[in-house]
Design a protein around this motif. Sequence first.
Motif, PDB file in Angstrom:
ATOM      1  N   GLU A 144       1.007  -1.061   0.540  1.00  0.00           N
ATOM      2  CA  GLU A 144       0.095  -0.027  -0.106  1.00  0.00           C
ATOM      3  C   GLU A 144       1.062   1.074   0.082  1.00  0.00           C
ATOM      4  N   SER A 145       1.696   1.092   0.303  1.00  0.00           N
ATOM      5  CA  SER A 145       2.934   2.429   0.387  1.00  0.00           C
ATOM      6  C   SER A 145       3.898   2.471  -0.363  1.00  0.00           C
ATOM      7  N   ILE A 146       3.419   1.937  -1.251  1.00  0.00           N
ATOM      8  CA  ILE A 146       3.657   2.484  -3.007  1.00  0.00           C
ATOM      9  C   ILE A 146       3.128   3.524  -3.814  1.00  0.00           C
ATOM     10  N   ASN A 147       2.225   3.437  -3.104  1.00  0.00           N
ATOM     11  CA  ASN A 147       0.865   4.059  -3.715  1.00  0.00           C
ATOM     12  C   ASN A 147       1.507   5.854  -3.822  1.00  0.00           C
ATOM     13  N   GLY A 148       1.401   6.876  -5.057  1.00  0.00           N
ATOM     14  CA  GLY A 148       2.077   7.837  -5.869  1.00  0.00           C
ATOM     15  C   GLY A 148       3.511   8.442  -5.516  1.00  0.00           C
ATOM     16  N   LYS A 149       4.334   6.551  -5.667  1.00  0.00           N
ATOM     17  CA  LYS A 149       5.575   6.982  -5.705  1.00  0.00           C
ATOM     18  C   LYS A 149       5.901   6.383  -7.048  1.00  0.00           C
ATOM     19  N   ALA A 150       6.447   6.550  -7.538  1.00  0.00           N
ATOM     20  CA  ALA A 150       7.463   6.363  -8.528  1.00  0.00           C
ATOM     21  C   ALA A 150       7.891   5.062  -8.768  1.00  0.00           C
ATOM     22  N   ILE A 151       7.678   3.820  -9.355  1.00  0.00           N
ATOM     23  CA  ILE A 151       8.799   2.376  -9.476  1.00  0.00           C
ATOM     24  C   ILE A 151       9.195   2.616 -10.615  1.00  0.00           C
ATOM     25  N   CYS A 152      10.235   2.072 -10.732  1.00  0.00           N
ATOM     26  CA  CYS A 152      10.996   1.315 -11.652  1.00  0.00           C
ATOM     27  C   CYS A 152      10.856   0.037 -11.616  1.00  0.00           C
ATOM     28  N   GLY A 153       9.913  -0.489 -13.516  1.00  0.00           N
ATOM     29  CA  GLY A 153       9.867  -1.600 -13.675  1.00  0.00           C
ATOM     30  C   GLY A 153      10.631  -2.310 -15.130  1.00  0.00           C
ATOM     31  N   ILE A 154      10.446  -3.063 -16.222  1.00  0.00           N
ATOM     32  CA  ILE A 154      10.633  -3.243 -17.038  1.00  0.00           C
ATOM     33  C   ILE A 154       9.355  -3.527 -18.377  1.00  0.00           C
ATOM     34  N   GLN A 155       9.787  -2.659 -19.111  1.00  0.00           N
ATOM     35  CA  GLN A 155       8.283  -2.803 -20.307  1.00  0.00           C
ATOM     36  C   GLN A 155       8.294  -4.161 -20.618  1.00  0.00           C
ATOM     37  N   GLY A 156       6.708  -4.418 -20.437  1.00  0.00           N
ATOM     38  CA  GLY A 156       6.178  -5.173 -20.691  1.00  0.00           C
ATOM     39  C   GLY A 156       6.682  -6.566 -19.506  1.00  0.00           C
ATOM     40  N   SER A 157       6.682  -6.218 -18.490  1.00  0.00           N
ATOM     41  CA  SER A 157       6.010  -7.172 -17.204  1.00  0.00           C
ATOM     42  C   SER A 157       4.895  -7.452 -17.113  1.00  0.00           C
ATOM     43  N   TRP A 158       4.581  -8.523 -16.836  1.00  0.00           N
ATOM     44  CA  TRP A 158       3.125  -8.577 -16.847  1.00  0.00           C
ATOM     45  C   TRP A 158       2.808  -8.239 -14.891  1.00  0.00           C
ATOM     46  N   PHE A 159       3.715  -7.997 -13.857  1.00  0.00           N
ATOM     47  CA  PHE A 159       3.178  -7.907 -12.695  1.00  0.00           C
ATOM     48  C   PHE A 159       3.331  -6.039 -12.928  1.00  0.00           C
ATOM     49  N   ASN A 160       3.763  -4.751 -13.734  1.00  0.00           N
ATOM     50  CA  ASN A 160       3.339  -4.358 -13.988  1.00  0.00           C
ATOM     51  C   ASN A 160       2.468  -3.336 -13.417  1.00  0.00           C
ATOM     52  N   LYS A 161       1.314  -3.566 -14.116  1.00  0.00           N
ATOM     53  CA  LYS A 161      -0.050  -2.993 -13.878  1.00  0.00           C
ATOM     54  C   LYS A 161      -0.922  -3.777 -12.593  1.00  0.00           C
ATOM     55  N   ASP A 162      -0.566  -5.040 -12.587  1.00  0.00           N
ATOM     56  CA  ASP A 162      -1.271  -5.648 -11.070  1.00  0.00           C
ATOM     57  C   ASP A 162      -0.614  -5.154 -10.052  1.00  0.00           C
ATOM     58  N   TYR A 163       0.920  -5.068  -9.771  1.00  0.00           N
ATOM     59  CA  TYR A 163       1.516  -4.710  -8.624  1.00  0.00           C
ATOM     60  C   TYR A 163       2.093  -3.563  -8.553  1.00  0.00           C
ATOM     61  N   GLY A 164       2.284  -2.835  -9.749  1.00  0.00           N
ATOM     62  CA  GLY A 164       2.389  -1.549 -10.026  1.00  0.00           C
ATOM     63  C   GLY A 164       1.497  -0.166 -10.099  1.00  0.00           C
ATOM     64  N   THR A 165       0.545  -0.299 -11.118  1.00  0.00           N
ATOM     65  CA  THR A 165      -0.160   0.852 -11.565  1.00  0.00           C
ATOM     66  C   THR A 165      -1.571  -0.006 -10.125  1.00  0.00           C
ATOM     67  N   LYS A 166      -2.040  -0.916  -9.992  1.00  0.00           N
ATOM     68  CA  LYS A 166      -3.104  -1.254  -9.802  1.00  0.00           C
ATOM     69  C   LYS A 166      -3.064  -0.888  -7.783  1.00  0.00           C
ATOM     70  N   LYS A 167      -1.562  -0.722  -7.755  1.00  0.00           N
ATOM     71  CA  LYS A 167      -1.368  -0.144  -6.590  1.00  0.00           C
ATOM     72  C   LYS A 167      -1.184   1.465  -5.940  1.00  0.00           C
ATOM     73  N   GLY A 168      -1.480   2.092  -7.302  1.00  0.00           N
ATOM     74  CA  GLY A 168      -1.345   3.652  -7.996  1.00  0.00           C
ATOM     75  C   GLY A 168       0.207   3.806  -7.852  1.00  0.00           C
ATOM     76  N   ALA A 169       0.755   2.752  -7.661  1.00  0.00           N
ATOM     77  CA  ALA A 169       2.333   3.602  -8.352  1.00  0.00           C
ATOM     78  C   ALA A 169       2.562   4.076  -9.519  1.00  0.00           C
ATOM     79  N   ASP A 170       3.435   5.349  -9.801  1.00  0.00           N
ATOM     80  CA  ASP A 170       3.776   5.693 -11.064  1.00  0.00           C
ATOM     81  C   ASP A 170       5.126   4.949 -11.232  1.00  0.00           C
TER      82      ASP A 170
END
Length: 290
Positions: A144-170
């Motif tokens: 929950e604490s990644i909400n509103g924070k910039a989080i680095c990821g790898i292009q095309g990784s399925w978890f970017n949406k499920d565990y990044g964007t949906k948690k409110g991460a940038d």
Amino acid sequence: MSKKTLRITIAGLLFAAIASTQAAADALKDIVERGSLSVGVKADFAPWGMRDAAGNLVGLEIDLAQDFAKRLSKQAGKDISLNLVVVATANRMEFLEQGRIDVLIATMSDTPERRKVVGIVQPDYYSSGIAVLARKDSGINGWESINGKAICGIQGSWFNKDYGTKKGADMVAFKGVPEAEAAFLAGRCAGWLYDDSAFTARIVADPNKWADYAVATPVVADVPWGAAVRKDEVNEPLGAALSAAIIDWHKSGLISELEKKWHIPESAWVRSMHEKCLAGDKACASVREE
């Protein structure tokens, strides 16, 4: 096609099928007769597989390969030497298919697609999942604490949406791992969303570089790692022997002991498998339930 040619073709196919079956049934016998076992392992994924200062292959998976060779030696009543063959992610299944190795223990995720190519035995022996690595002073201490924070990821990784964007991460996605790692270390992101085993590998290999960082979220979306033999050997003596070894590794707590030896954070999945195997749970069976 003439009848004669057809008969020759059919005979050839039958011969190939029989030869394949015999080869599979004799795989363990061949290992015992030649007195050596070849296991494919990683040399670039510390601390599961790496080289020490003297150039020797060491790591958790190397220890498992050594244990399996000892078990075969005891079963055979003679010494079975261990031949470690370095493989890479891109060629490890090919090495197994070509017969260049007998067994594969090399950080390979157990997936339906891979089970179509090689004989992944049951049960799996380890697991990795998705987590966020962050500076210890980042304020990230859970998903929950990644909400509103910039989080680095790898292009095309399925978890970017499920565990990044949906948690409110940038989510700030990069082409590959080197680019994401460099951006994270440069402070362009508060955290890095990726495979937790990759984080562990970095922290163990270079503790000074990563001293100010830690895995800051629970590990989710576990994908177990499988050990494999050639596909036609999975239900033959060699596959059965490897399966029995893995079950005992879980029951005895050997894998947990090796985690401590190699300074790997305790895996909840490994702890759970230890308990399940002791209880005779079907998750620790030698046959997969499809």
